[in-house]
Design a protein around this motif. Sequence first.
Motif, short mmCIF file in Angstrom:
data_model
loop_
_atom_site.label_atom_id
_atom_site.label_comp_id
_atom_site.label_asym_id
_atom_site.label_seq_id
_atom_site.Cartn_x
_atom_site.Cartn_y
_atom_site.Cartn_z
N ALA A 1 0.83 -1.20 0.00
CA ALA A 1 0.00 0.00 0.00
C ALA A 1 0.87 1.26 0.00
CB ALA A 1 -0.94 0.00 1.21
N GLY A 2 1.99 1.19 0.70
CA GLY A 2 2.92 2.33 0.72
C GLY A 2 3.48 2.62 -0.67
N LEU A 3 3.81 1.58 -1.41
CA LEU A 3 4.33 1.76 -2.78
C LEU A 3 3.26 2.37 -3.68
CD1 LEU A 3 6.24 -1.63 -3.27
CD2 LEU A 3 7.21 0.62 -2.73
N ILE A 4 2.03 1.95 -3.49
CA ILE A 4 0.93 2.47 -4.31
C ILE A 4 0.66 3.93 -3.98
CG2 ILE A 4 -1.55 2.27 -4.80
CD1 ILE A 4 -1.22 -0.78 -4.29
N LYS A 5 0.60 4.25 -2.70
CA LYS A 5 0.30 5.62 -2.29
C LYS A 5 1.36 6.60 -2.76
CE LYS A 5 -2.45 4.25 1.72
NZ LYS A 5 -2.53 4.15 3.20
N ALA A 6 2.59 6.12 -2.84
CA ALA A 6 3.68 6.99 -3.33
C ALA A 6 3.49 7.37 -4.79
CB ALA A 6 5.02 6.28 -3.14
N ARG A 7 2.70 6.60 -5.50
CA ARG A 7 2.46 6.83 -6.92
C ARG A 7 1.16 7.58 -7.19
NH1 ARG A 7 4.72 7.19 -11.89
NH2 ARG A 7 6.87 6.53 -11.60
N LEU A 8 0.37 7.81 -6.16
CA LEU A 8 -0.95 8.40 -6.37
C LEU A 8 -0.92 9.90 -6.62
CD1 LEU A 8 -3.08 6.41 -3.76
CD2 LEU A 8 -2.93 6.06 -6.22
N LYS A 9 0.14 10.56 -6.19
CA LYS A 9 0.31 12.00 -6.40
C LYS A 9 -0.91 12.77 -5.87
CE LYS A 9 3.45 11.40 -10.29
NZ LYS A 9 3.73 11.65 -11.72
N GLY B 1 -2.05 2.73 -15.26
CA GLY B 1 -1.08 3.81 -15.00
C GLY B 1 -0.30 3.59 -13.72
N ILE B 2 -1.00 3.20 -12.66
CA ILE B 2 -0.33 3.01 -11.36
C ILE B 2 0.61 1.82 -11.40
CG2 ILE B 2 -0.65 2.59 -8.91
CD1 ILE B 2 -1.51 5.39 -9.84
N LEU B 3 0.13 0.68 -11.90
CA LEU B 3 0.97 -0.51 -11.92
C LEU B 3 2.18 -0.34 -12.83
CD1 LEU B 3 -1.51 -3.55 -11.92
CD2 LEU B 3 -0.15 -2.64 -10.03
N ASP B 4 1.98 0.29 -13.96
CA ASP B 4 3.10 0.52 -14.87
C ASP B 4 4.14 1.43 -14.21
OD1 ASP B 4 4.30 0.28 -17.59
OD2 ASP B 4 3.97 2.45 -17.63
N GLY B 5 3.67 2.47 -13.52
CA GLY B 5 4.59 3.38 -12.83
C GLY B 5 5.36 2.69 -11.73
N ILE B 6 4.66 1.87 -10.93
CA ILE B 6 5.33 1.15 -9.83
C ILE B 6 6.34 0.16 -10.40
CG2 ILE B 6 4.96 -0.52 -7.97
CD1 ILE B 6 2.28 0.85 -7.44
N HIS B 7 5.96 -0.51 -11.47
CA HIS B 7 6.89 -1.47 -12.08
C HIS B 7 8.17 -0.77 -12.52
CE1 HIS B 7 8.36 -3.71 -15.74
NE2 HIS B 7 8.55 -4.56 -14.77
N LYS B 8 8.05 0.38 -13.16
CA LYS B 8 9.23 1.12 -13.61
C LYS B 8 10.09 1.55 -12.42
CE LYS B 8 7.18 2.81 -17.92
NZ LYS B 8 6.57 3.97 -18.62
N ASP B 9 9.42 1.99 -11.35
CA ASP B 9 10.16 2.37 -10.13
C ASP B 9 10.95 1.20 -9.56
OD1 ASP B 9 9.10 4.91 -10.33
OD2 ASP B 9 7.52 4.58 -8.83
N LEU B 10 10.29 0.05 -9.48
CA LEU B 10 10.93 -1.13 -8.89
C LEU B 10 12.08 -1.63 -9.75
CD1 LEU B 10 7.75 -3.06 -7.66
CD2 LEU B 10 9.42 -1.83 -6.25
N VAL B 11 11.92 -1.55 -11.07
CA VAL B 11 13.00 -1.95 -11.97
C VAL B 11 14.19 -1.02 -11.82
CG1 VAL B 11 13.69 -2.11 -14.40
CG2 VAL B 11 11.51 -3.10 -13.66
#
Length: 310
Positions: A221-229, A284-294
């Motif tokens: 949830a923390g990773l998701i919230k960081a991407r919510l802007k 949008g959120i999952l793609d952004g998180i994936h790029k961050d994690l990579v």
Amino acid sequence: MITRRNIRVKVMQVLYQLDSTGNISDNEAIKMLDNRLEQTPRLFTYLIYFLTEVARYAEKDASQRASKHLATAEDKNVNTKLSGNTVLWAILENHSYRQAMAKYRFCFDTTEELVRSTYEALVPTEKYKQYIHLQNRDIKMERDMLTYIFSDLMLPEENFVAHIEENFTNWDDDAEMLNVLMLNELQKPSVLNLQQMPDAEKKTFAKELLQTAISKKDHVAGLIKARLKNWDPERIAVLDMILMQMGVCEFLYFPTIPPKVTINEYIDLAKDYSTAQSGHFVNGILDGIHKDLVAQNKIYKTDFKSKKAN
């Protein structure tokens, strides 16, 4: 074979139920999942049962008409070839099917009425007339006859679908998959194994996905919230949040599943089960998180090219 999409749907439903009921033990959560997984073989068994009852109704029809007080020559000569369909009897004699029937013990008030009406809709068709006039038992015709009953008479019939929806809450989730499974089953009835639905690999995936989504909920949830802007997390649809949490769990903790597969799966689930805008939002959120994690070198995937990851 039960698909991973089907498994993901059932895990999603359990997580949504947990969100409403509050904290429960891991064992209780797994029991909830097992109950949902059990819905699929139960429904599939009933679909097979209904189909076999339609085919076997030829004998009942012949008996009832012959016993009329003023039975006509036609009444006394009802063709019962369908009741001896070789594919039908391969199903009826299948040990797994017999075990499932003993387990579920179906007893729905409208089954016999619907079976009769389906059989009566079958009898006047050209497909049926051609079938009963063949002198031999061609295996292709045997299969085609049962396939026709299922695909052309059962599934399109509103009363039948209403009956299924009333008695099986998972129809909307499983219908497309079970349609394919039924057609496959009619091709090779001897390989049917209802006790392996889902198989061990799928059960393991289901339980691990559920347990991971629960145990890693706060971190994910923390990773998701960081991407919510500019998005307020409290205003995001509960189902969207659950789907994104499941997706991130697959990124991080399921090394054989390609990220692209994960993203596409959860986009589709969001479109089908959440709001009209959910697919685009989840993407949008999952793609952004994936790029961050990579970028952070936090995703470790095995060589899934030779694996059946989906």
